[in-house]
Design a protein around this motif. Sequence first.
Motif, short mmCIF file in Angstrom:
data_model
loop_
_atom_site.label_atom_id
_atom_site.label_comp_id
_atom_site.label_asym_id
_atom_site.label_seq_id
_atom_site.Cartn_x
_atom_site.Cartn_y
_atom_site.Cartn_z
N ALA B 54 0.83 -1.20 0.00
CA ALA B 54 0.00 0.00 0.00
C ALA B 54 0.87 1.26 0.00
O ALA B 54 0.56 2.25 -0.67
N LEU B 55 1.98 1.21 0.73
CA LEU B 55 2.88 2.38 0.76
C LEU B 55 3.42 2.68 -0.64
O LEU B 55 3.55 3.84 -1.02
N THR B 56 3.72 1.62 -1.38
CA THR B 56 4.23 1.82 -2.74
C THR B 56 3.16 2.50 -3.61
O THR B 56 3.46 3.42 -4.36
N ARG B 57 1.92 2.05 -3.48
CA ARG B 57 0.83 2.72 -4.20
C ARG B 57 0.67 4.16 -3.73
O ARG B 57 0.48 5.08 -4.51
N PHE B 58 0.77 4.33 -2.41
CA PHE B 58 0.56 5.66 -1.82
C PHE B 58 1.56 6.68 -2.35
O PHE B 58 1.18 7.79 -2.72
N ILE B 59 2.83 6.31 -2.41
CA ILE B 59 3.84 7.32 -2.75
C ILE B 59 3.97 7.57 -4.24
O ILE B 59 4.61 8.54 -4.65
N ASP B 60 3.34 6.74 -5.06
CA ASP B 60 3.49 6.86 -6.51
C ASP B 60 3.03 8.23 -7.01
O ASP B 60 1.86 8.59 -6.88
N GLY B 61 3.95 9.00 -7.54
CA GLY B 61 3.61 10.29 -8.14
C GLY B 61 3.52 11.44 -7.16
O GLY B 61 3.20 12.56 -7.56
N LEU B 62 3.82 11.20 -5.89
CA LEU B 62 3.74 12.30 -4.91
C LEU B 62 4.94 13.23 -5.04
O LEU B 62 6.06 12.80 -5.31
N GLU B 63 4.69 14.52 -4.81
CA GLU B 63 5.74 15.53 -4.84
C GLU B 63 6.43 15.60 -3.48
O GLU B 63 7.64 15.79 -3.38
N VAL B 64 5.64 15.49 -2.43
CA VAL B 64 6.13 15.66 -1.08
C VAL B 64 5.13 14.96 -0.16
O VAL B 64 3.96 14.78 -0.53
N ILE B 65 5.61 14.55 1.01
CA ILE B 65 4.75 13.86 1.97
C ILE B 65 4.85 14.57 3.32
O ILE B 65 5.92 15.03 3.71
N THR B 66 3.73 14.67 4.02
CA THR B 66 3.77 15.16 5.39
C THR B 66 2.93 14.23 6.25
O THR B 66 2.25 13.34 5.74
N TYR B 67 3.04 14.40 7.56
CA TYR B 67 2.26 13.56 8.48
C TYR B 67 1.41 14.46 9.34
O TYR B 67 1.76 15.61 9.60
N GLU B 68 0.29 13.94 9.77
CA GLU B 68 -0.65 14.79 10.48
C GLU B 68 -0.81 14.40 11.94
O GLU B 68 -1.52 15.06 12.67
N PHE B 69 -0.19 13.31 12.36
CA PHE B 69 -0.20 13.04 13.80
C PHE B 69 1.02 12.24 14.20
O PHE B 69 1.69 11.65 13.37
N GLU B 70 1.31 12.24 15.51
CA GLU B 70 2.60 11.70 15.96
C GLU B 70 2.63 10.20 15.95
O GLU B 70 3.69 9.61 16.10
N ASN B 71 1.49 9.55 15.81
CA ASN B 71 1.51 8.11 15.99
C ASN B 71 1.66 7.30 14.71
O ASN B 71 1.56 6.08 14.72
N VAL B 72 1.96 7.99 13.61
CA VAL B 72 2.43 7.29 12.42
C VAL B 72 3.81 6.71 12.77
O VAL B 72 4.65 7.43 13.31
N PRO B 73 4.06 5.43 12.48
CA PRO B 73 5.37 4.87 12.84
C PRO B 73 6.51 5.65 12.19
O PRO B 73 6.53 5.85 10.97
N ALA B 74 7.45 6.10 13.02
CA ALA B 74 8.56 6.92 12.51
C ALA B 74 9.40 6.14 11.50
O ALA B 74 9.94 6.73 10.55
N ALA B 75 9.50 4.83 11.70
CA ALA B 75 10.30 4.03 10.76
C ALA B 75 9.67 4.03 9.37
O ALA B 75 10.38 4.02 8.36
N VAL B 76 8.35 4.07 9.33
CA VAL B 76 7.66 4.13 8.04
C VAL B 76 7.97 5.47 7.37
O VAL B 76 8.30 5.53 6.18
N ALA B 77 7.86 6.55 8.14
CA ALA B 77 8.16 7.87 7.56
C ALA B 77 9.59 7.93 7.05
O ALA B 77 9.86 8.48 5.98
N ALA B 78 10.51 7.35 7.81
CA ALA B 78 11.92 7.38 7.40
C ALA B 78 12.14 6.56 6.13
O ALA B 78 12.89 6.97 5.24
N ALA B 79 11.46 5.42 6.03
CA ALA B 79 11.60 4.57 4.84
C ALA B 79 11.03 5.28 3.61
O ALA B 79 11.63 5.29 2.54
#
Lengths: 374, 374
Positions: B54-79
């Motif tokens: 799902a992450l691969t589908r999610f990031i396809d074609g994105l210019e930039v990504i941000t997060y809206e709350f602290e409980n998104v796993p930080a390792a996912v954001a880093a990857a």
Amino acid sequence: MTVVGLLGGGQLARMLALAGTPLGLRFRCLDPAPSPPASAIAEHVRAAYDDHAALTRFIDGLEVITYEFENVPAAVAAAVDRRVPVYPTPEALRVSQDRLAEKEFLRWLGVPTAPFVPVDAPEALPAALAAVGLPAIIKRRRLGYDGVGQAVIADVLDAHRAWIEVGGEPAVVEGRVSFARELSIIAVRGTSGETRFYPLVENHHTDGVLRWSIAPALDVASELQHQAEELASRVLRAWSYVGVLVLELFEVDGKLVVNEIAPRVHNSGHWTIEGAATSQFENHLRAILGLPIGSTAVTGYSALVNVIGTLPDVTPILRLPDTHLHLYDKAPRPGRKLGHVTARVAEPQLLEARVALLQQLVRQERRPSCNACS
Amino acid sequence: MTVVGLLGGGQLARMLALAGTPLGLRFRCLDPAPSPPASAIAEHVRAAYDDHAALTRFIDGLEVITYEFENVPAAVAAAVDRRVPVYPTPEALRVSQDRLAEKEFLRWLGVPTAPFVPVDAPEALPAALAAVGLPAIIKRRRLGYDGVGQAVIADVLDAHRAWIEVGGEPAVVEGRVSFARELSIIAVRGTSGETRFYPLVENHHTDGVLRWSIAPALDVASELQHQAEELASRVLRAWSYVGVLVLELFEVDGKLVVNEIAPRVHNSGHWTIEGAATSQFENHLRAILGLPIGSTAVTGYSALVNVIGTLPDVTPILRLPDTHLHLYDKAPRPGRKLGHVTARVAEPQLLEARVALLQQLVRQERRPSCNACS
């Protein structure tokens, strides 16, 4: 969940949906285009306006329906209104989409307009021009917008060319009004009859397309504002109108002449998003949902500049103080409205320079193919 | 077409998308919920945050990504950041989602905090309480929000109950700070390092949940504003931060103590939609897209009241002047933030009465099961 139906999915529908989403509303638009501006926020039913199967899908579960431009077939709006309430009344749509019906309606209300004569065939042109005087403007009765379907007639010998230019179909010939300036009044009326007005807006057109506006218009005597509100009130009451209604006006020697009725939110009201306590979009939705009408008080002075034809470099625009960019997610095309920019300033004397700068930054091009209007 | 990715599809993502759509941006959110608040405006990829396909589908074609709350796993954001830029830096997410790491980071920066001691097992509680003093607050290190995962310890005999109440997992014990009031500073920093601050906001919590705020906070000496900006600047610089960052603060004898870092737009900044020249949401997007940061100047005084637990009757709210309703399209549930109302007033002495009236109209309920916090 309240779902609002939008007949048309253009930028006006887009801004209605953007204004209504924070109110907890959802939106569904009907539009034949593959990816109209509103489809970024609203569910999109892609179909022709007279596709009955699609209309049935479109209206399913809707609380209320509104339309965002005059060229939705009035018969469709009237048919839909028998199933789900349509505001403003489809009658306003029917009248305003036919220039002759609109002028006759205004005349019946005693509202001043330019002199006009209907012309159904080219043989009627000389008599019509004799009646309204020269120069005159010929406007086809239907499907006009942004100066399209209009031509100036400077001379009787010119009349046949103009007749062909606007389509060779039933038209209205209008006498040219020598106006001091163009204004508009934005009114909103709720289901209970509660009515509010925004202050008069000053509008500047080129090639029949709105280029820029300032709001509130400068040097408006309270008598002029009152006159505009009184004219709008006649129209609102005649139609038991619900929603936002805009009159495009000419100021002639301190008197107002109505040029056109827009039974909808209007380009000259886009500044209300940042420049008024409640935007025209939110107030239109409040009205059609039977909610209280919001304050139309303004904050400072607003300059509104349209983005037309080509997309600008946004960085220098966003560098300006209290300046707000609105893009409609439309592909660039000559003469096409792609967005607008609103700048708020504290003092009216700052408006002129801000408009000049914004016009430079948005690089507005003229539409060379159009010779109508001044 | 620029598409912005949002990790999380809650109300903050919804308001980011509402603010960014007029800039011509499109949005896509990743959220495991079936119909999160942002999905009304953003494309929604429904999946767990660690679902790699799902992450691969999610990031396809994105210019930039941000997060809206602290409980998104930080390792996912880093990857994800190795494929598409993530702003603010995933490091800010990693630190702020662990209360101990956050406190240690602040201590390292020389930023004042409440006294704190980590507690990994109940045996360590007596020594920790002796160090920080009583009453104390125990907060689990991870997945806390809105007062959840916190408990007051009034007495050493009470400590084990509190340890169990917050989950019987690694925690931080903090000394209670006797503060005059709670404030927050909203900062925004662009990719070029350009930094702006909104004026200090005064916040009122009950049961650990923000109930209402006023902005700008009253009686703020310029020294206090300066102090807040200086503390925020240390955090911003340490992380080469890009985007909106909020510090939750206690005011103690004219000095500021940092309670929490929010590496994102924040509830106490929702008033900026109507109360500032540029909202925190638009400025966050401008920052992460490398656009100029907008003015943070305020218009009048704003009162912000949260809608919690039950949906109000909107009619009396919309009848108030210059009052703006924001609902998040969430199902009512006790203690849940469902929306907020912002009212602008011209004079600060009008704030108190407006807040009282709004609180009555939104009928805020208390969460009886929570005994943490004052």
